[in-house]
Design a protein around this motif. Structure first.
Motif, PDB file in Angstrom:
ATOM      1  N   GLU A  88      -8.658  12.557 -26.381  1.00 40.61           N
ATOM      2  CA  GLU A  88      -7.162  12.534 -25.898  1.00 40.61           C
ATOM      3  C   GLU A  88      -6.316  11.755 -26.689  1.00 40.61           C
ATOM      4  N   ARG A  89      -5.220  12.316 -27.226  1.00 43.92           N
ATOM      5  CA  ARG A  89      -4.191  11.665 -27.984  1.00 43.92           C
ATOM      6  C   ARG A  89      -2.789  11.619 -27.322  1.00 43.92           C
ATOM      7  N   GLY A  90      -2.833  12.250 -26.166  1.00 39.95           N
ATOM      8  CA  GLY A  90      -1.754  12.369 -25.378  1.00 39.95           C
ATOM      9  C   GLY A  90      -0.333  13.057 -26.299  1.00 39.95           C
ATOM     10  N   PRO A  91       0.724  12.681 -25.790  1.00 38.66           N
ATOM     11  CA  PRO A  91       1.029  11.979 -24.547  1.00 38.66           C
ATOM     12  C   PRO A  91       0.996  12.819 -23.381  1.00 38.66           C
ATOM     13  N   ILE A  92      -0.279  12.356 -22.463  1.00 41.68           N
ATOM     14  CA  ILE A  92      -0.045  12.941 -20.852  1.00 41.68           C
ATOM     15  C   ILE A  92       0.853  11.789 -20.290  1.00 41.68           C
ATOM     16  N   PRO A  93       2.034  12.162 -19.858  1.00 48.20           N
ATOM     17  CA  PRO A  93       2.839  11.399 -19.181  1.00 48.20           C
ATOM     18  C   PRO A  93       2.224  10.230 -18.288  1.00 48.20           C
ATOM     19  N   ARG A  94       2.806   9.099 -18.092  1.00 48.58           N
ATOM     20  CA  ARG A  94       2.329   8.171 -17.128  1.00 48.58           C
ATOM     21  C   ARG A  94       2.337   8.572 -15.681  1.00 48.58           C
ATOM     22  N   ALA A  95       3.280   9.272 -15.292  1.00 47.84           N
ATOM     23  CA  ALA A  95       3.266   9.910 -14.199  1.00 47.84           C
ATOM     24  C   ALA A  95       2.055  10.821 -13.702  1.00 47.84           C
ATOM     25  N   ASP A  96       1.724  11.441 -14.594  1.00 48.83           N
ATOM     26  CA  ASP A  96       0.488  12.246 -14.498  1.00 48.83           C
ATOM     27  C   ASP A  96      -0.689  11.473 -14.570  1.00 48.83           C
ATOM     28  N   LEU A  97      -0.789  10.225 -15.225  1.00 49.62           N
ATOM     29  CA  LEU A  97      -1.941   9.393 -15.295  1.00 49.62           C
ATOM     30  C   LEU A  97      -1.971   8.672 -13.976  1.00 49.62           C
ATOM     31  N   SER A  98      -0.928   8.318 -13.194  1.00 51.13           N
ATOM     32  CA  SER A  98      -0.902   7.667 -12.239  1.00 51.13           C
ATOM     33  C   SER A  98      -1.286   8.591 -10.991  1.00 51.13           C
ATOM     34  N   ARG A  99      -1.113   9.708 -10.855  1.00 45.15           N
ATOM     35  CA  ARG A  99      -1.393  10.858 -10.071  1.00 45.15           C
ATOM     36  C   ARG A  99      -2.863  10.982 -10.056  1.00 45.15           C
ATOM     37  N   LEU A 100      -3.569  11.207 -11.357  1.00 42.17           N
ATOM     38  CA  LEU A 100      -4.719  11.148 -11.779  1.00 42.17           C
ATOM     39  C   LEU A 100      -5.559  10.121 -10.916  1.00 42.17           C
ATOM     40  N   VAL A 101      -5.093   8.800 -10.906  1.00 39.74           N
ATOM     41  CA  VAL A 101      -5.606   7.657 -10.442  1.00 39.74           C
ATOM     42  C   VAL A 101      -5.712   7.806  -8.986  1.00 39.74           C
ATOM     43  N   ASP A 102      -4.274   7.916  -8.399  1.00 41.68           N
ATOM     44  CA  ASP A 102      -4.319   8.214  -7.118  1.00 41.68           C
ATOM     45  C   ASP A 102      -5.362   9.360  -6.541  1.00 41.68           C
ATOM     46  N   ASP A 103      -5.465  10.606  -7.019  1.00 41.27           N
ATOM     47  CA  ASP A 103      -6.071  11.403  -6.635  1.00 41.27           C
ATOM     48  C   ASP A 103      -7.835  11.000  -6.768  1.00 41.27           C
ATOM     49  N   THR A 104      -8.137  10.258  -7.747  1.00 47.37           N
ATOM     50  CA  THR A 104      -9.449   9.789  -7.701  1.00 47.37           C
ATOM     51  C   THR A 104      -9.830   8.647  -6.780  1.00 47.37           C
ATOM     52  N   VAL A 105      -8.824   7.845  -6.461  1.00 46.90           N
ATOM     53  CA  VAL A 105      -8.944   6.842  -5.581  1.00 46.90           C
ATOM     54  C   VAL A 105      -8.938   7.560  -4.153  1.00 46.90           C
ATOM     55  N   ALA A 106      -8.256   8.305  -4.038  1.00 46.60           N
ATOM     56  CA  ALA A 106      -8.252   9.297  -2.720  1.00 46.60           C
ATOM     57  C   ALA A 106      -9.640   9.630  -2.516  1.00 46.60           C
ATOM     58  N   GLU A 107     -10.165  10.246  -3.376  1.00 45.63           N
ATOM     59  CA  GLU A 107     -11.763  10.750  -3.428  1.00 45.63           C
ATOM     60  C   GLU A 107     -12.602   9.836  -3.123  1.00 45.63           C
ATOM     61  N   THR A 108     -12.556   8.856  -3.800  1.00 43.86           N
ATOM     62  CA  THR A 108     -13.454   7.617  -3.773  1.00 43.86           C
ATOM     63  C   THR A 108     -13.327   7.030  -2.292  1.00 43.86           C
ATOM     64  N   ASP A 109     -12.153   7.014  -2.073  1.00 41.11           N
ATOM     65  CA  ASP A 109     -11.904   6.373  -0.550  1.00 41.11           C
ATOM     66  C   ASP A 109     -12.599   7.156   0.629  1.00 41.11           C
ATOM     67  N   ARG A 110     -12.531   8.449   0.587  1.00 42.94           N
ATOM     68  CA  ARG A 110     -13.131   9.398   1.345  1.00 42.94           C
ATOM     69  C   ARG A 110     -14.563   9.373   1.532  1.00 42.94           C
ATOM     70  N   ILE A 111     -15.030   9.519   0.080  1.00 43.16           N
ATOM     71  CA  ILE A 111     -16.560   9.402  -0.203  1.00 43.16           C
ATOM     72  C   ILE A 111     -17.032   8.193   0.465  1.00 43.16           C
ATOM     73  N   LEU A 112     -16.716   7.012   0.024  1.00 40.78           N
ATOM     74  CA  LEU A 112     -17.368   5.679   0.411  1.00 40.78           C
ATOM     75  C   LEU A 112     -17.041   5.514   1.792  1.00 40.78           C
ATOM     76  N   GLY A 113     -15.935   5.713   2.314  1.00 37.86           N
ATOM     77  CA  GLY A 113     -15.693   5.807   3.573  1.00 37.86           C
ATOM     78  C   GLY A 113     -16.597   6.612   4.626  1.00 37.86           C
ATOM     79  N   GLY A 114     -17.030   7.605   4.107  1.00 37.02           N
ATOM     80  CA  GLY A 114     -18.163   8.488   4.962  1.00 37.02           C
ATOM     81  C   GLY A 114     -19.391   8.168   4.650  1.00 37.02           C
ATOM     82  N   LEU A 115     -19.750   7.243   3.652  1.00 42.12           N
ATOM     83  CA  LEU A 115     -21.065   6.956   3.489  1.00 42.12           C
ATOM     84  C   LEU A 115     -21.831   5.990   4.533  1.00 42.12           C
TER      85      LEU A 115
END
Length: 173
Positions: A88-115
């Protein structure tokens, strides 16, 4: 030597909670602070040679987490395209990257929280690699975030010529 009753379960729970704290709060907060300090062009600036842009590192961390935590531990249907993370050479907007991080973190939190900590030594099939324990996959992911978060912080410091030393302490609480 006698072991306390339930010692293994308590240790497993502590390991999971520490990994979860780092993967859900600490590392993402540092990356978010860096994304906030960079403009769109700076997010996609590449150092000379074969270095990666901050945007590529964000895509790579999220892809890796969604593969190892999301798919292999959580059973999601995520299909990773590792080559695309770096191509990827972008530009994927920062807001989209931040949302991707947030979505990934929410998934990680849910999975690790239920492990269940009692499942840490269960084996998981890893494509093109030997089977690994749940614990190994969690630790691997946490270490991976540590390495690339450090790269993102360092790149941000170089690009903005601003001090980010305080970032480590503020986000690891």
């Amino acid at each position: 030597m006698d072991r306390p009753v339930g010692g293994e379960a308590a240790l497993g729970a502590a390991v999971l909670e520490e990994a979860r704290r780092r993967l859900v709060k600490g590392f993402p907060a540092q990356i978010g602070a860096c994304l906030d300090r960079l403009d769109e062009g700076q997010v996609w600036w590449r150092p000379p040679g074969e270095g990666n842009a901050v945007g590529n590192l964000v895509l790579h961390l999220c892809g890796s987490s969604r593969h190892f935590i999301g798919r292999l531990l959580g059973g999601t249907d995520y299909v990773r395209d590792r080559k695309a993370e770096f191509a990827e050479r972008g530009p994927i907007p920062r807001a989209d990257l931040s949302r991707l991080v947030d979505d990934t973190v929410a998934e990680t939190d849910r999975i690790l929280g239920g492990l269940d900590p009692a499942r840490l030594l269960d084996l998981r099939e890893v494509p093109r690699e030997p089977s690994q324990t749940v614990l190994a996959l969690v630790v691997r992911t946490s270490h991976h975030w540590a390495v690339h978060t450090g790269q993102i912080v360092y790149a941000t410091r170089l690009i903005t010529q601003a001090g980010l030393d305080e970032l480590w302490m503020k986000t690891m609480i």
